[in-house]
Design an enzyme around this catalytic site. Structure first.
Site, PDB file in Angstrom:
ATOM      1  N   TYR A 139       0.820  -1.217  -0.077  1.00 60.56           N
ATOM      2  CA  TYR A 139       0.006   0.021  -0.022  1.00 60.56           C
ATOM      3  C   TYR A 139       1.107   1.434  -0.164  1.00 60.56           C
ATOM      4  O   TYR A 139       1.996   1.042  -0.274  1.00 60.56           O
ATOM      5  CB  TYR A 139      -0.890  -0.069   1.363  1.00 60.56           C
ATOM      6  CG  TYR A 139      -2.068   0.890   1.282  1.00 60.56           C
ATOM      7  CD1 TYR A 139      -2.913   0.906   0.568  1.00 60.56           C
ATOM      8  CD2 TYR A 139      -2.018   1.831   2.222  1.00 60.56           C
ATOM      9  CE1 TYR A 139      -4.118   1.532   0.509  1.00 60.56           C
ATOM     10  CE2 TYR A 139      -3.254   2.673   2.363  1.00 60.56           C
ATOM     11  CZ  TYR A 139      -4.182   2.667   1.517  1.00 60.56           C
ATOM     12  OH  TYR A 139      -5.377   3.428   1.562  1.00 60.56           O
ATOM     13  N   ARG A 192      -5.806  10.398 -10.797  1.00 56.25           N
ATOM     14  CA  ARG A 192      -5.306  11.000  -9.728  1.00 56.25           C
ATOM     15  C   ARG A 192      -4.854   9.930  -8.932  1.00 56.25           C
ATOM     16  O   ARG A 192      -5.471   9.560  -7.683  1.00 56.25           O
ATOM     17  CB  ARG A 192      -6.328  11.873  -9.178  1.00 56.25           C
ATOM     18  CG  ARG A 192      -5.751  12.874  -7.959  1.00 56.25           C
ATOM     19  CD  ARG A 192      -5.418  12.477  -6.679  1.00 56.25           C
ATOM     20  NE  ARG A 192      -6.332  12.079  -5.747  1.00 56.25           N
ATOM     21  CZ  ARG A 192      -6.354  11.154  -4.764  1.00 56.25           C
ATOM     22  NH1 ARG A 192      -5.499   9.941  -4.862  1.00 56.25           N
ATOM     23  NH2 ARG A 192      -7.503  10.807  -3.885  1.00 56.25           N
ATOM     24  N   LYS A 210      -5.730  -1.824  -2.522  1.00 59.29           N
ATOM     25  CA  LYS A 210      -7.105  -1.606  -1.600  1.00 59.29           C
ATOM     26  C   LYS A 210      -7.932  -2.864  -1.614  1.00 59.29           C
ATOM     27  O   LYS A 210      -8.068  -3.139  -0.310  1.00 59.29           O
ATOM     28  CB  LYS A 210      -7.828  -0.775  -2.597  1.00 59.29           C
ATOM     29  CG  LYS A 210      -7.194   0.631  -2.470  1.00 59.29           C
ATOM     30  CD  LYS A 210      -7.563   1.697  -1.312  1.00 59.29           C
ATOM     31  CE  LYS A 210      -6.757   3.103  -1.622  1.00 59.29           C
ATOM     32  NZ  LYS A 210      -7.108   3.977  -0.491  1.00 59.29           N
ATOM     33  N   GLU A 282     -12.078   4.954  -6.455  1.00 60.95           N
ATOM     34  CA  GLU A 282     -10.953   5.220  -6.133  1.00 60.95           C
ATOM     35  C   GLU A 282      -9.819   6.293  -6.905  1.00 60.95           C
ATOM     36  O   GLU A 282      -9.694   5.687  -8.128  1.00 60.95           O
ATOM     37  CB  GLU A 282      -9.916   3.870  -5.628  1.00 60.95           C
ATOM     38  CG  GLU A 282      -8.822   4.217  -4.767  1.00 60.95           C
ATOM     39  CD  GLU A 282      -9.315   4.548  -3.404  1.00 60.95           C
ATOM     40  OE1 GLU A 282     -10.010   4.102  -2.634  1.00 60.95           O
ATOM     41  OE2 GLU A 282      -8.599   5.540  -2.895  1.00 60.95           O
ATOM     42  N   ASP A 283      -9.416   7.086  -6.554  1.00 54.13           N
ATOM     43  CA  ASP A 283      -8.394   7.801  -7.193  1.00 54.13           C
ATOM     44  C   ASP A 283      -8.669   8.311  -8.694  1.00 54.13           C
ATOM     45  O   ASP A 283      -7.907   8.280  -9.582  1.00 54.13           O
ATOM     46  CB  ASP A 283      -7.104   7.398  -7.199  1.00 54.13           C
ATOM     47  CG  ASP A 283      -6.400   7.201  -6.165  1.00 54.13           C
ATOM     48  OD1 ASP A 283      -7.063   7.441  -4.871  1.00 54.13           O
ATOM     49  OD2 ASP A 283      -5.062   6.667  -5.881  1.00 54.13           O
ATOM     50  N   ASP A 305     -13.901   6.536  -1.715  1.00 53.75           N
ATOM     51  CA  ASP A 305     -13.060   6.428  -0.831  1.00 53.75           C
ATOM     52  C   ASP A 305     -12.211   7.717  -0.356  1.00 53.75           C
ATOM     53  O   ASP A 305     -12.130   8.016   0.751  1.00 53.75           O
ATOM     54  CB  ASP A 305     -11.992   5.039  -1.060  1.00 53.75           C
ATOM     55  CG  ASP A 305     -11.190   4.909   0.141  1.00 53.75           C
ATOM     56  OD1 ASP A 305     -11.492   5.020   1.210  1.00 53.75           O
ATOM     57  OD2 ASP A 305     -10.006   4.584   0.041  1.00 53.75           O
ATOM     58  N   ASP A 306     -11.806   8.252  -1.449  1.00 48.38           N
ATOM     59  CA  ASP A 306     -11.004   9.627  -1.154  1.00 48.38           C
ATOM     60  C   ASP A 306     -11.851  10.668  -0.571  1.00 48.38           C
ATOM     61  O   ASP A 306     -11.306  11.419   0.241  1.00 48.38           O
ATOM     62  CB  ASP A 306     -10.319   9.940  -2.358  1.00 48.38           C
ATOM     63  CG  ASP A 306      -9.515   8.926  -3.136  1.00 48.38           C
ATOM     64  OD1 ASP A 306      -8.479   8.552  -2.490  1.00 48.38           O
ATOM     65  OD2 ASP A 306      -9.846   8.488  -4.224  1.00 48.38           O
ATOM     66  N   ASN A 447      -0.383  11.648   0.053  1.00 42.66           N
ATOM     67  CA  ASN A 447       0.555  10.578  -0.194  1.00 42.66           C
ATOM     68  C   ASN A 447       0.939  10.502  -1.620  1.00 42.66           C
ATOM     69  O   ASN A 447       0.536  11.441  -2.289  1.00 42.66           O
ATOM     70  CB  ASN A 447      -0.633   9.350  -0.222  1.00 42.66           C
ATOM     71  CG  ASN A 447      -1.089   8.903   1.178  1.00 42.66           C
ATOM     72  OD1 ASN A 447      -0.330   8.957   2.232  1.00 42.66           O
ATOM     73  ND2 ASN A 447      -2.315   8.809   1.239  1.00 42.66           N
TER      74      ASN A 447
HETATM   75  N1  LIG Z   1      -4.541   9.946   3.879  1.00 44.09           N
HETATM   76  C1  LIG Z   1      -5.657   9.531   3.175  1.00 44.09           C
HETATM   77  O1  LIG Z   1      -6.270   8.645   3.497  1.00 44.09           O
HETATM   78  C2  LIG Z   1      -6.037  10.148   1.648  1.00 44.09           C
HETATM   79  C3  LIG Z   1      -4.961  10.818   1.380  1.00 44.09           C
HETATM   80  N2  LIG Z   1      -5.247  11.703   0.222  1.00 44.09           N
HETATM   81  C4  LIG Z   1      -4.201  12.591  -0.494  1.00 44.09           C
HETATM   82  O2  LIG Z   1      -4.660  13.712  -0.663  1.00 44.09           O
HETATM   83  C5  LIG Z   1      -4.043  14.306  -1.714  1.00 44.09           C
HETATM   84  C6  LIG Z   1      -5.132  15.173  -2.274  1.00 44.09           C
HETATM   85  O3  LIG Z   1      -6.149  14.248  -2.854  1.00 44.09           O
HETATM   86  P1  LIG Z   1      -7.337  14.749  -3.461  1.00 44.09           P
HETATM   87  O4  LIG Z   1      -8.106  15.549  -2.469  1.00 44.09           O
HETATM   88  O5  LIG Z   1      -8.260  13.886  -4.042  1.00 44.09           O
HETATM   89  O6  LIG Z   1      -6.938  15.625  -4.558  1.00 44.09           O
HETATM   90  P2  LIG Z   1      -7.596  17.050  -5.447  1.00 44.09           P
HETATM   91  O7  LIG Z   1      -6.820  17.168  -6.770  1.00 44.09           O
HETATM   92  O8  LIG Z   1      -9.090  16.748  -5.363  1.00 44.09           O
HETATM   93  O9  LIG Z   1      -7.332  18.217  -4.608  1.00 44.09           O
HETATM   94  C7  LIG Z   1      -6.096  18.810  -4.361  1.00 44.09           C
HETATM   95  C8  LIG Z   1      -6.455  20.135  -3.725  1.00 44.09           C
HETATM   96  O10 LIG Z   1      -5.169  20.730  -3.489  1.00 44.09           O
HETATM   97  C9  LIG Z   1      -4.986  22.126  -3.954  1.00 44.09           C
HETATM   98  N3  LIG Z   1      -3.704  22.243  -4.259  1.00 44.09           N
HETATM   99  C10 LIG Z   1      -2.659  21.744  -5.012  1.00 44.09           C
HETATM  100  N4  LIG Z   1      -1.659  22.402  -5.013  1.00 44.09           N
HETATM  101  C11 LIG Z   1      -1.683  23.171  -3.939  1.00 44.09           C
HETATM  102  C12 LIG Z   1      -0.775  24.154  -3.415  1.00 44.09           C
HETATM  103  N5  LIG Z   1       0.412  24.275  -3.819  1.00 44.09           N
HETATM  104  N6  LIG Z   1      -0.965  25.091  -2.540  1.00 44.09           N
HETATM  105  C13 LIG Z   1      -2.314  24.795  -2.158  1.00 44.09           C
HETATM  106  N7  LIG Z   1      -3.385  24.056  -2.507  1.00 44.09           N
HETATM  107  C14 LIG Z   1      -2.937  23.189  -3.492  1.00 44.09           C
HETATM  108  C15 LIG Z   1      -5.823  22.100  -4.987  1.00 44.09           C
HETATM  109  O11 LIG Z   1      -6.105  23.143  -5.531  1.00 44.09           O
HETATM  110  P3  LIG Z   1      -7.061  23.649  -6.935  1.00 44.09           P
HETATM  111  O12 LIG Z   1      -8.281  23.523  -6.535  1.00 44.09           O
HETATM  112  O13 LIG Z   1      -6.834  25.243  -6.719  1.00 44.09           O
HETATM  113  O14 LIG Z   1      -6.389  22.961  -8.098  1.00 44.09           O
HETATM  114  C16 LIG Z   1      -6.806  21.154  -4.856  1.00 44.09           C
HETATM  115  O15 LIG Z   1      -7.984  21.910  -3.962  1.00 44.09           O
HETATM  116  C17 LIG Z   1      -3.263  13.326  -2.348  1.00 44.09           C
HETATM  117  O16 LIG Z   1      -1.945  13.353  -2.100  1.00 44.09           O
HETATM  118  C18 LIG Z   1      -3.958  12.082  -2.040  1.00 44.09           C
HETATM  119  O17 LIG Z   1      -3.052  10.896  -1.868  1.00 44.09           O
HETATM  120  C19 LIG Z   1      -6.255  11.518  -0.637  1.00 44.09           C
HETATM  121  C20 LIG Z   1      -7.427  10.689  -0.036  1.00 44.09           C
HETATM  122  C21 LIG Z   1      -7.060   9.897   1.148  1.00 44.09           C
HETATM  123  C1  LIG Z   2      -5.102   6.897   0.728  1.00 41.14           C
HETATM  124  C2  LIG Z   2      -5.799   7.182  -0.601  1.00 41.14           C
HETATM  125  O1  LIG Z   2      -6.814   6.758  -0.921  1.00 41.14           O
HETATM  126  C3  LIG Z   2      -5.095   8.028  -1.418  1.00 41.14           C
HETATM  127  O2  LIG Z   2      -4.075   8.738  -1.121  1.00 41.14           O
HETATM  128  O3  LIG Z   2      -5.832   8.517  -2.553  1.00 41.14           O
HETATM  129 MG   LIG Z   3      -7.358   7.070  -3.058  1.00 44.70          MG
END
Ligand SMILES: NC(=O)C1=CN([C@@H]2O[C@H](COP(=O)(O)OP(=O)(O)OC[C@H]3O[C@@H](n4cnc5c(N)ncnc54)[C@H](OP(=O)(O)O)[C@@H]3O)[C@@H](O)[C@H]2O)C=CC1
Ligand SMILES: CC(=O)C(=O)O
Ligand SMILES: [Mg+2]
Length: 521
Positions: A139, A192, A210, A282-283, A305-306, A447
């Site tokens: 993972y 993503r 997963k 997912e993603d 999931d995200d 991540n």
């Molecule tokens: N720990 C966990 O369980 C999980 C972790 N994640 C992690 O979270 C991260 C984001 O995932 P997700 O929400 O799906 O992605 P998205 O693409 O949906 O969202 C990313 C967000 O970050 C913003 N962003 C990007 N670059 C910057 C920056 N330099 N400064 C400020 N804001 C920024 C984007 O802004 P804008 O909208 O303006 O482009 C957007 O709002 C990934 O790395 C993923 O691995 C996700 C799910 C679960």
């Molecule tokens: C953990 C997870 O689902 C992610 O980083 O997208």
């Molecule tokens: Mg994910």
């Protein structure tokens, strides 16, 4: 029947090949095996009985040297194995020893995948017994690197690939999968992958990883799990140029073409497996993720999931942390870096829970939560240009351009990173958090490790050991001023296997927010 079987064994006269065949081209050997041309295919026949040599090559049933003397007699294995009988426990010890010798995480990943292809029971035994050690291998973070290099390490398909080429035939494709009783599907379109961006078809590593956890942590039978990658192309130029790329070599389909393929997929899944099959998105990139969830949330048993799994696990983490940082949920101020799937998903569930606890309307409780995206703080003056999922967070506030300034004006007690961009919680940001909080709660969720908003070491050092810290990918314990700090892991892996198990065994046909809140508790 008797004679047909004999003919098959003796050289496939069943297919009625003879020297007068009209098949053009191709090279023919005595068994007729090389008669195939591109126009006329030879049907590959196998006689599949789970005994003897075939049994040793069937990962679902193979036990390797752990087959007992009795089993070796009963299953025609005599002579096919060396004489020693080695218990599963000893096999596990041997494999863990050899996995520990690899210094490169990707080598450990490949070793685990090879084991899964060879001896599935042993694979899960290892994973279950050594979950803390092997989770980072199968993972995050290693699965991220595996996806980046999937074209090179790909050996055998571990799930279904449904690409634009299969349009109109998705139901047939589902029927090609050897298992019928599917309970959980994890599907991605690879746009993503963690915080690594568009990895196209190579995102397959994510559903595979997963679902390994669905079995190891949720107890769902491996044969009931189906990883799927929907390949609509990729916009990743590097992959498009890579000669080893395993996916469609075209830019991503969008709009109607994308929607139609997904719609056919969702209908085919329901038709083939019924209403109770769970589909975990997912993603996907956020421009599709929210739409797919809204569209299919009312017709299928789906969750993202995200958006939702992450929300549930982070809310659980925050509630648990209240024991350390004090106060009720409603008494805290939240600031997010990142306002996408994870950020707005978590924010909404926190607002919902505060609303439940305080009886205040959710429109009010949302005001305790602010989000920063790539353009700065989300405020009302930006409302017209915001994506729909950000609009509820456009509070009345002066524009603020960057995270540090947002931290200084909002003075959050809880800082959550969901930006996908590493090292964005700078020294100044953490110091600012520590300047007005006795125990700042810092969650760096992105991540894999390379994208984490800060490391555990940075969070503890810059806060002078006062931060309560958790991250999406694991960090080792860190010693600061003679005290050992053990960081938490805030990852949806702590919830989706149990959440999915609950959905499957309860016979649910839709997912509701109350279920996420219950899971979080
Ligand atoms: N720990 C966990 O369980 C999980 C972790 N994640 C992690 O979270 C991260 C984001 O995932 P997700 O929400 O799906 O992605 P998205 O693409 O949906 O969202 C990313 C967000 O970050 C913003 N962003 C990007 N670059 C910057 C920056 N330099 N400064 C400020 N804001 C920024 C984007 O802004 P804008 O909208 O303006 O482009 C957007 O709002 C990934 O790395 C993923 O691995 C996700 C799910 C679960
Ligand atoms: C953990 C997870 O689902 C992610 O980083 O997208
Ligand atoms: Mg994910």
């Amino acid at each position: 029947m008797e004679s047909t079987m004999k003919e098959m064994r003796d050289g496939a006269s069943v297919l009625d090949f003879d020297s007068k065949s009209t098949v053009e081209g191709g090279v023919e050997d005595v068994y007729g095996e090389d008669r195939a041309t591109e126009d006329q295919l030879v049907t590959p026949w196998t006689i599949s009985v789970a005994s003897g040599y075939c049994l040793l090559r069937d990962p679902r049933h193979n036990k390797g040297l752990a087959f007992t003397e009795k089993e070796r007699d009963a299953h025609y294995l005599r002579g096919l194995l060396p004489p020693a009988v080695i218990s599963q426990q000893l096999q596990e010890k041997k494999l863990m020893n050899s996995i520990r010798q690899y210094e490169v995480p990707l080598q450990k990943y490949v070793a685990m995948m090879e084991l899964e292809e060879r001896n599935e029971r042993l694979f899960y035994k290892l994973l279950i017994d050594n979950v803390e050690e092997l989770l980072p291998v199968v993972y995050t973070p290693t699965v991220g690197e595996a996806c980046q290099k999937y074209g090179s390490i790909f050996r055998r398909p571990q799930g279904l690939y449904i690409s634009l080429k299969e349009k109109g035939k998705i139901l047939e494709v589902l029927k090609n999968w050897p298992e019928r009783s599917i309970q959980v599907i994890v599907v991605t379109d690879g746009e993503r992958i963690l915080g690594l961006g568009d990895l196209g078809c190579q995102g397959m590593g994510i559903p595979v990883g997963k679902l390994a956890l669905y079995t190891a942590l949720g107890g769902i039978r491996p044969s009931a799990c189906l990883p799927i990658t929907v390949d609509v192309g990729t916009n990743n130029e590097q992959l498009l140029k890579d000669e080893f790329y395993i996916g469609l070599r075209q830019r991503r389909a969008t709009g109607q073409e994308y929607a139609e393929l997904l719609d056919e997929f969702m209908s085919a899944v329901k038709q083939n497996y019924g209403e109770k099959v769970l589909i975990q998105f997912e993603d996907f990139a956020n421009h599709n993720a929210f739409e797919l969830l809204a569209k299919y949330g009312t017709t299928h048993l789906v969750f993202n999931d995200d958006i939702q799994g992450t929300a549930s696990v982070v809310l659980a983490g925050v509630v648990a942390a209240l024991k350390l940082i004090g106060g009720t949920l409603a008494e805290h101020r939240f600031l997010f870096l990142g306002a996408g799937e994870a950020g707005t998903g978590i924010a909404e569930l926190i607002a919902l829970e505060i609303s439940k606890q305080t009886k205040a309307p959710v429109e009010e409780t949302r005001k305790k939560i602010c989000l920063v995206d790539s353009k700065g703080l989300i405020v009302s003056s930006r409302k017209d240009s915001l994506q729909h999922f950000k609009k509820p967070w456009a509070h009345e506030h002066e524009p603020v351009n960057n995270l540090l300034d947002a931290v200084k004006v909002i003075k959050p007690t809880i800082l959550i990173g969901s930006s996908g961009v590493g090292r964005t919680f700078t020294k100044e940001v953490i110091e600012a958090m520590a300047s007005f909080n006795e125990k700042p709660l810092i969650l760096a969720l992105s991540n894999p490790t390379s994208q984490s908003e800060c490391t555990a070491e940075e969070a503890y050092t810059w806060s002078k050991g006062r931060a309560i810290f958790a991250s999406g990918s694991p960090f080792d314990p860190f010693e600061y001023n003679g005290k050992v700090f053990v960081p938490g892991q805030a990852n949806n892996a702590y919830i989706f296997p149990g959440f999915g198990l609950g959905l499957v065994i309860s016979g649910a046909i839709r997912v509701h927010d109350d279920m996420l809140l219950a899971a979080c508790k």
